[in-house]
Design a protein around this motif. Structure first.
Motif, mmCIF file in Angstrom:
data_model
loop_
_atom_site.group_PDB
_atom_site.id
_atom_site.type_symbol
_atom_site.label_atom_id
_atom_site.label_comp_id
_atom_site.label_asym_id
_atom_site.label_seq_id
_atom_site.Cartn_x
_atom_site.Cartn_y
_atom_site.Cartn_z
ATOM 1 N N ASP A 376 35.500 38.097 19.589
ATOM 2 C CA ASP A 376 34.515 39.039 20.146
ATOM 3 C C ASP A 376 33.097 38.676 19.744
ATOM 4 N N LEU A 377 32.921 38.298 18.483
ATOM 5 C CA LEU A 377 31.584 37.938 18.028
ATOM 6 C C LEU A 377 31.064 36.695 18.750
ATOM 7 N N PHE A 378 31.957 35.740 18.980
ATOM 8 C CA PHE A 378 31.547 34.505 19.651
ATOM 9 C C PHE A 378 31.121 34.794 21.092
ATOM 10 N N PHE A 379 31.977 35.462 21.859
ATOM 11 C CA PHE A 379 31.679 35.686 23.271
ATOM 12 C C PHE A 379 30.702 36.840 23.490
ATOM 13 N N GLY A 380 30.507 37.652 22.444
ATOM 14 C CA GLY A 380 29.483 38.682 22.521
ATOM 15 C C GLY A 380 28.121 38.178 22.072
ATOM 16 N N LEU A 381 28.060 36.873 21.782
ATOM 17 C CA LEU A 381 26.820 36.204 21.359
ATOM 18 C C LEU A 381 26.265 36.751 20.043
ATOM 19 N N ASN A 382 27.132 37.353 19.245
ATOM 20 C CA ASN A 382 26.744 37.831 17.921
ATOM 21 C C ASN A 382 26.980 36.709 16.901
#
Length: 607
Positions: A376-382
């Protein structure tokens, strides 16, 4: 609560109701506490005498005899429902409340419930019947259609045994006794014609139609992007405390499972607070007594002691006796999870305990680890948060995370332990059908999809089905507060960036446990209890002579013809000589499960 067993005539015009007991072969018959035969609706209730229920807790029928409600379980939000829909009425029993809700709202009343229940509704006004199972599948329910009747039971194994006497159990079902195997289908029963009512579903039966439909749609719950970390902690803390509270009742004598882990420890302490007036509150641990294990191992018992001492509980530890536990494996009716649990239930019976709190389900929701979080962090650009979790200064850990938790799930590569599968499949004759349910369980992807896959894989109710059947044999009910539907739904609302705000894994359960759990338990990160495992594996090794004594009978069981007993015997010799090249403990577990498969196959076909 109780095992229910019965049938509904699907075509009353052409089928006469039989007055005699249609279930004489049921192994529950000696515990029958109630049976009713009324206009095409026949049922039996099997309740252990240790459980504190009245007939009205199970059954309600309207004055006309047109609407009948049969129930096993409890509705936990009954006061809220009464206040919302019937503020001027007083309902003492859940089946009566369900009848009124059904009359007012139709089958959509299910959307309003929070509880652990299996319900059967016979509505002669509409010519319809409903079989209903709670959201998470705490209470089991199954059905089969035969000779114009819709048969149902809380115990789907006994239902198949009674209706299809002498029929060989399905091979794929027998394989469920094998632990950690990647091709179990948890929807299966021992007989293909017996179907489970799935969690969060109901079966609607009319004269010429039977359909199973969902009534709960957790996949439609949207993430609350405005939710802050502090709001998430506050709301979850209130939900967990209330989930324990509404599952507590002074009509029971309660106890709890306790390990050194977060889930069981938190539930046990909160449950103890609800039973302050109960002089002795037992915390059952699967760890061995101190004198029965090597003290040099990492030892979870020290954490257990902190929990039971802080909450004024009495710790009760499990010493495995090879002969006693080998005999427990011969109890073919207990078809599932950990045979140690039968020893716990025997202790409950000795101590007069009839309610057992469990932390089961926490790992899948409120105390989930980092599964799906990095995705989620990767694809949420976080990426800032991601690099805080997996810094580039640790390149091996970063690359491993990127490959296995981001890239592989994205392209659909399942995270299967192929080496373990190759070892395991070596004990099966070829060719062997190696179907998997990778799409559901192993392709984790986002945290949201992980939660939903864990729901729809149905391994969560599989354990509870087993504990329901075994618990009813000993007069003990289970409570699983961390599987309250509100907790599950709230976890689906929480954005992953909220969980990433904390520097450690499983942040929600750790945060809501502040001031409740002992601090060393709250921040403990390992799930390894080497002392317990050493004791357990030692027991399995001591039990090997019992297996050898029965090997000829097991090998001659035609239902186990898919096993390569030549290789099994060869590797037994290697274990005995100390030359086994793989994990000896895994092999000992396999022998244990082969024994269980054998006993189930033999017992299922017996008279």
């Amino acid at each position: 609560m109780a095992v229910i067993f019965g049938f509904i005539l699907l075509n009353s015009a052409t089928h006469k109701e039989e007055a005699e007991n249609p279930f004489p072969a049921s192994y529950w018959s000696h515990e029958k506490s109630k049976s009713i035969s009324e206009g095409g609706f026949y049922f039996e209730i099997y309740q252990h005498p240790s459980l504190p229920y009245a007939e009205q807790d199970f059954f309600h029928q309207d004055a006309e005899g047109k609407l009948s409600i049969l129930m096993s379980g409890e509705i936990y939000n009954r006061e809220k429902l009464i206040l919302e829909f019937f503020p001027d009425k007083d309902f003492k029993f859940d089946p009566e409340l369900i009848a009124s809700l059904y009359n007012k709202l139709g089958i959509s009343f299910l959307e309003k419930l929070n509880g652990d229940f299996s319900v059967v509704i016979s509505d002669k006004h509409l010519g319809k019947s409903f079989l209903i199972r709670d959201h998470l599948g705490v209470k089991p329910l199954a059905y089969a259609v035969m000779d114009g009747r819709l048969y149902f039971s809380s115990d789907y194994i006994d239902l198949g045994k009674v209706l299809f006497k002498g029929q060989n159990p399905d091979r794929d079902f027998i394989l469920q006794f094998v632990r950690d195997i990647s091709f179990i289908d948890y929807e299966k029963t021992a007989v293909k014609r017996v179907k489970k009512v799935l969690p969060g579903h109901y079966v609607m039966a009319e004269e010429n139609s039977i359909q199973q439909k969902p009534y709960w749609f957790p996949e439609n719950i949207q993430s609350n992007k405005k939710l802050t970390a502090q709001e998430a902690i506050k709301n979850m803390k209130e939900l967990v405390a209330d989930a324990v509270k509404i599952r507590s009742s002074t009509k029971f004598r309660a106890a709890a499972h306790v390990s050194g882990g977060l889930d069981s420890g938190l539930v046990a302490i909160l449950a103890r607070k609800q039973y302050e007036e109960q002089e002795t509150f037992v915390g059952f641990s699967w760890s061995p007594p101190s004198e029965s294990a090597d003290e040099s191992f990492p030892d979870e018992r020290a954490l257990v002691e902190q929990v039971v001492n802080q909450a004024r509980m009495q710790g009760d530890y499990l010493a495995l006796d090879p002969l006693d536990n080998w005999n427990s494996l011969s109890n073919w009716k207990y078809y599932g999870y950990f045979f140690q649990e039968e020893q716990v239930l025997k202790r409950c019976q000795e101590k007069g305990i009839n309610l057992l709190f469990s932390g089961w389900g926490g790992d899948e929701f409120v105390s989930i680890n980092d599964r799906g979080l990095h995705y989620d962090l990767f694809f949420g650009l976080n990426w800032g948060k991601l690099l805080q979790k997996k810094p580039l200064s640790q390149p091996k850990a970063f690359i491993h995370m990127l490959v296995f938790q981001v890239v592989f799930p994205f392209v659909g590569v399942p995270a299967i332990d192929k080496q373990h599968d190759r070892w395991f499949l070596g004990y099966f004759k070829k060719p062997f059908d190696r179907r998997t349910y990778d799409a559901l369980f192993f392709k984790k992807g986002s945290r949201r999809s992980t939660h939903l896959n864990l729901l729809y894989n149905y391994h969560i109710p599989w354990r509870m089905e087993s504990e329901f059947i075994l618990g009813n044999q000993y007069g003990v009910e289970y409570r699983y507060p961390l599987l309250d539907r509100r907790i599950v739904e709230f976890m689906l609302e929480i954005p992953s960036k909220v969980l990433a705000a904390f520097p450690y894994s499983r942040p929600l359960i750790r945060e809501i446990s502040k001031g409740v759990l002992p601090e060393q338990v709250r921040m403990h990160t390992s799930k390894l209890d080497a002392a317990r495992l050493d004791h357990f594996y030692g027991f399995l090794k001591k039990a090997m002579p019992f297996f050898l004594n029965e090997l000829e009978a097991i090998r001659n069981n035609p239902d186990l013809g898919f096993l390569d007993f030549g290789k099994i015997e060869e590797d037994i010799e290697k274990v005995q000589s100390g030359t086994y090249p793989y994990d000896e403990n895994e092999f000992l577990i396999l022998l244990n499960n082969i024994k269980k498969m054998h006993e189930f196959s033999r017992g299922y076909k017996s008279d």
